[in-house]
Design an enzyme around this catalytic site. Structure first.
Site, PDB file in Angstrom:
ATOM      1  N   TYR A 149      -8.355  -1.323  10.421  1.00  0.00           N
ATOM      2  CA  TYR A 149      -7.023  -1.293   9.794  1.00  0.00           C
ATOM      3  C   TYR A 149      -6.057  -0.359  10.543  1.00  0.00           C
ATOM      4  O   TYR A 149      -4.851  -0.404  10.311  1.00  0.00           O
ATOM      5  CB  TYR A 149      -7.080  -0.851   8.324  1.00  0.00           C
ATOM      6  CG  TYR A 149      -8.003  -1.667   7.441  1.00  0.00           C
ATOM      7  CD1 TYR A 149      -8.486  -2.909   7.847  1.00  0.00           C
ATOM      8  CD2 TYR A 149      -8.400  -1.201   6.189  1.00  0.00           C
ATOM      9  CE1 TYR A 149      -9.353  -3.648   7.039  1.00  0.00           C
ATOM     10  CE2 TYR A 149      -9.247  -1.934   5.375  1.00  0.00           C
ATOM     11  CZ  TYR A 149      -9.725  -3.150   5.809  1.00  0.00           C
ATOM     12  OH  TYR A 149     -10.568  -3.864   5.013  1.00  0.00           O
ATOM     13  N   HIS A 204     -18.457  -3.628   9.159  1.00  0.00           N
ATOM     14  CA  HIS A 204     -17.340  -4.459   8.688  1.00  0.00           C
ATOM     15  C   HIS A 204     -17.672  -5.954   8.704  1.00  0.00           C
ATOM     16  O   HIS A 204     -17.275  -6.708   7.815  1.00  0.00           O
ATOM     17  CB  HIS A 204     -16.101  -4.182   9.550  1.00  0.00           C
ATOM     18  CG  HIS A 204     -14.817  -4.501   8.869  1.00  0.00           C
ATOM     19  ND1 HIS A 204     -13.664  -3.809   9.101  1.00  0.00           N
ATOM     20  CD2 HIS A 204     -14.485  -5.442   7.956  1.00  0.00           C
ATOM     21  CE1 HIS A 204     -12.687  -4.306   8.354  1.00  0.00           C
ATOM     22  NE2 HIS A 204     -13.168  -5.307   7.655  1.00  0.00           N
TER      23      HIS A 204
HETATM   24  N1  LIG Z   1     -14.376  -6.209   4.235  1.00  0.00           N
HETATM   25  C1  LIG Z   1     -13.429  -7.026   4.641  1.00  0.00           C
HETATM   26  O1  LIG Z   1     -13.620  -7.813   5.590  1.00  0.00           O
HETATM   27  C2  LIG Z   1     -12.098  -7.038   3.942  1.00  0.00           C
HETATM   28  C3  LIG Z   1     -11.224  -8.114   4.125  1.00  0.00           C
HETATM   29  C4  LIG Z   1     -10.001  -8.094   3.454  1.00  0.00           C
HETATM   30  C5  LIG Z   1      -9.678  -7.028   2.619  1.00  0.00           C
HETATM   31  N2  LIG Z   1     -10.537  -5.982   2.477  1.00  0.00           N
HETATM   32  C6  LIG Z   1     -10.222  -4.820   1.590  1.00  0.00           C
HETATM   33  O2  LIG Z   1      -9.971  -5.296   0.283  1.00  0.00           O
HETATM   34  C7  LIG Z   1      -8.712  -4.782  -0.184  1.00  0.00           C
HETATM   35  C8  LIG Z   1      -8.077  -5.737  -1.189  1.00  0.00           C
HETATM   36  O3  LIG Z   1      -7.938  -7.028  -0.678  1.00  0.00           O
HETATM   37  P1  LIG Z   1      -6.549  -7.645  -0.169  1.00  0.00           P
HETATM   38  O4  LIG Z   1      -5.570  -6.560   0.020  1.00  0.00           O
HETATM   39  O5  LIG Z   1      -6.909  -8.536   0.941  1.00  0.00           O
HETATM   40  O6  LIG Z   1      -6.098  -8.623  -1.319  1.00  0.00           O
HETATM   41  P2  LIG Z   1      -5.728  -8.502  -2.882  1.00  0.00           P
HETATM   42  O7  LIG Z   1      -5.989  -7.163  -3.419  1.00  0.00           O
HETATM   43  O8  LIG Z   1      -6.385  -9.688  -3.508  1.00  0.00           O
HETATM   44  O9  LIG Z   1      -4.169  -8.837  -2.862  1.00  0.00           O
HETATM   45  C9  LIG Z   1      -3.184  -7.953  -2.483  1.00  0.00           C
HETATM   46  C10 LIG Z   1      -1.850  -8.636  -2.771  1.00  0.00           C
HETATM   47  O10 LIG Z   1      -1.763  -8.954  -4.152  1.00  0.00           O
HETATM   48  C11 LIG Z   1      -0.560  -8.435  -4.717  1.00  0.00           C
HETATM   49  N3  LIG Z   1      -0.874  -7.853  -6.026  1.00  0.00           N
HETATM   50  C12 LIG Z   1      -1.731  -6.824  -6.253  1.00  0.00           C
HETATM   51  N4  LIG Z   1      -1.799  -6.561  -7.572  1.00  0.00           N
HETATM   52  C13 LIG Z   1      -0.952  -7.430  -8.187  1.00  0.00           C
HETATM   53  C14 LIG Z   1      -0.608  -7.627  -9.538  1.00  0.00           C
HETATM   54  N5  LIG Z   1      -1.120  -6.897 -10.531  1.00  0.00           N
HETATM   55  N6  LIG Z   1       0.308  -8.615  -9.817  1.00  0.00           N
HETATM   56  C15 LIG Z   1       0.839  -9.354  -8.813  1.00  0.00           C
HETATM   57  N7  LIG Z   1       0.537  -9.207  -7.506  1.00  0.00           N
HETATM   58  C16 LIG Z   1      -0.368  -8.250  -7.192  1.00  0.00           C
HETATM   59  C17 LIG Z   1      -0.090  -7.358  -3.780  1.00  0.00           C
HETATM   60  O11 LIG Z   1       1.328  -7.350  -3.761  1.00  0.00           O
HETATM   61  P3  LIG Z   1       2.145  -6.051  -4.298  1.00  0.00           P
HETATM   62  O12 LIG Z   1       1.956  -5.022  -3.220  1.00  0.00           O
HETATM   63  O13 LIG Z   1       3.540  -6.567  -4.396  1.00  0.00           O
HETATM   64  O14 LIG Z   1       1.555  -5.645  -5.607  1.00  0.00           O
HETATM   65  C18 LIG Z   1      -0.652  -7.792  -2.436  1.00  0.00           C
HETATM   66  O15 LIG Z   1       0.275  -8.623  -1.774  1.00  0.00           O
HETATM   67  C19 LIG Z   1      -7.909  -4.608   1.122  1.00  0.00           C
HETATM   68  O16 LIG Z   1      -6.787  -3.804   0.934  1.00  0.00           O
HETATM   69  C20 LIG Z   1      -8.976  -4.035   2.020  1.00  0.00           C
HETATM   70  O17 LIG Z   1      -9.147  -2.653   1.764  1.00  0.00           O
HETATM   71  C21 LIG Z   1     -11.758  -5.975   3.119  1.00  0.00           C
END
Ligand SMILES: NC(=O)c1ccc[n+]([C@@H]2O[C@H](COP(=O)([O-])OP(=O)(O)OC[C@H]3O[C@@H](n4cnc5c(N)ncnc54)[C@H](OP(=O)(O)O)[C@@H]3O)[C@@H](O)[C@H]2O)c1
Length: 272
Positions: free
Chosen positions: A44, A102
């Site tokens: 990241y 990862h």
């Molecule tokens: N291990 C891996 O390979 C891997 C891959 C991907 C991600 N990750 C980790 O997992 C974490 C979370 O996953 P992600 O960020 O991919 O996706 P996520 O949490 O499913 O989605 C984030 C998005 O959802 C929106 N959101 C969040 N809460 C909300 C709510 N209550 N109502 C409406 N919209 C909402 C956010 O917009 P707003 O900012 O406008 O709220 C943002 O655009 C990442 O940050 C990362 O640390 C790990």
């Protein structure tokens, strides 16, 4: 007891793809709201800023769960520990709470990379270890290979994807799942049934989804930059979805939607 299922750590605040002021402000808000577990990764490029933001929260180190992940390019004898030491220095800590691989190593480097992960644990650079994006066969292979307890397999987990094979393997191997993209980066909001269930419980659709994740026995990991959303995502402990409503949400898995597709992730294995 598994660290991630202890205390406050079942709700994890993700940091991808945040950087700069947005990262700092989001971490500050998340910490104010009550989050104590934070998920970053070498990939990241935000470990340094995450470290600074966490330091500025003034939350005692002992109350935090700081999670990071090794970049697959560093799965070598020469780079693994060296890159981990750099991560620790960027995060301004002596030890990570949890270190994940990862992405799965190649077949040929599989065992050697698990040994490096175990070495990081033996050296006390990390309190606990985990894997990420492993399929069920890889979970089994990990279990057979490694002596140290694997805290979790961090995988994409939300109602739009059928992860029952991984869930079954999680209970067989005693490697629980930790989610990522738990609210499917917003795709979930297109499905009317969630809005209906949310209004029945007086909650938001995101709260329903994150609660569904927890009730599956999976750690909830989501990210938001919006204070209202961060608060909502954290406040999911004061209600329980009935088994009927869990099953109603389960039906969404036939959509088979994935946020992180093979096209986006060259290291992706054959998913279950
Ligand atoms: N291990 C891996 O390979 C891997 C891959 C991907 C991600 N990750 C980790 O997992 C974490 C979370 O996953 P992600 O960020 O991919 O996706 P996520 O949490 O499913 O989605 C984030 C998005 O959802 C929106 N959101 C969040 N809460 C909300 C709510 N209550 N109502 C409406 N919209 C909402 C956010 O917009 P707003 O900012 O406008 O709220 C943002 O655009 C990442 O940050 C990362 O640390 C790990």
């Amino acid at each position: 007891m598994n660290l991630l299922f202890q205390k406050n750590f079942q709700r994890v605040f993700g940091t991808f793809p945040l950087t700069g002021n947005q990262l700092r402000d989001s971490i500050e808000t998340a910490a104010d709201v009550g989050y104590r577990a934070f998920d970053t990764a070498q990939m990241y490029g935000n470990e340094r800023e995450t470290g600074l933001a966490l330091r500025d929260t003034k939350i005692p180190r002992s109350e935090l769960c700081i999670i990071s992940k090794i970049h697959p390019d560093n799965y070598t004898e020469a780079n693994f520990i060296k890159s981990l030491e750099l991560s620790l220095s960027d995060l301004q800590i002596d030890q990570l709470d949890v270190l994940f691989l990862h992405w799965p190593p190649t077949q040929i480097a599989f065992d050697a990379t698990l040994e490096l992960l175990e070495k990081a644990h033996d050296l006390k650079l990390v309190n606990a270890i985990g894997i990420s994006n492993f399929n069920s066969q890889m979970m089994e292979r990990t279990n057979a290979k490694i002596q140290t307890k694997i805290l979790a397999n961090q995988v994409e987990f939300h109602p739009l994807i059928d992860q029952c094979v991984l869930l079954r393997k999680a209970s067989e191997t005693e490697i629980p799942l930790m989610s990522y993209s738990a609210i499917s980066r917003g795709k979930i909001f297109e499905f009317e049934i969630l809005h209906k269930i949310a209004s029945e419980y007086g909650k938001t659709p995101a709260q329903i989804v994150l609660r569904w994740v927890l009730q599956k026995g999976v750690i909830a990991n989501s990210m938001s930059t919006n204070k209202k959303n961060i608060e909502a995502n954290y406040n999911i402990m004061d209600f329980t979805l009935s088994s009927i409503d869990m099953a109603r949400i389960d039906t969404l898995n036939k959509t088979g939607f994935r946020v992180v597709t093979k096209e986006k992730a060259p290291w992706a294995p054959d998913w279950d």
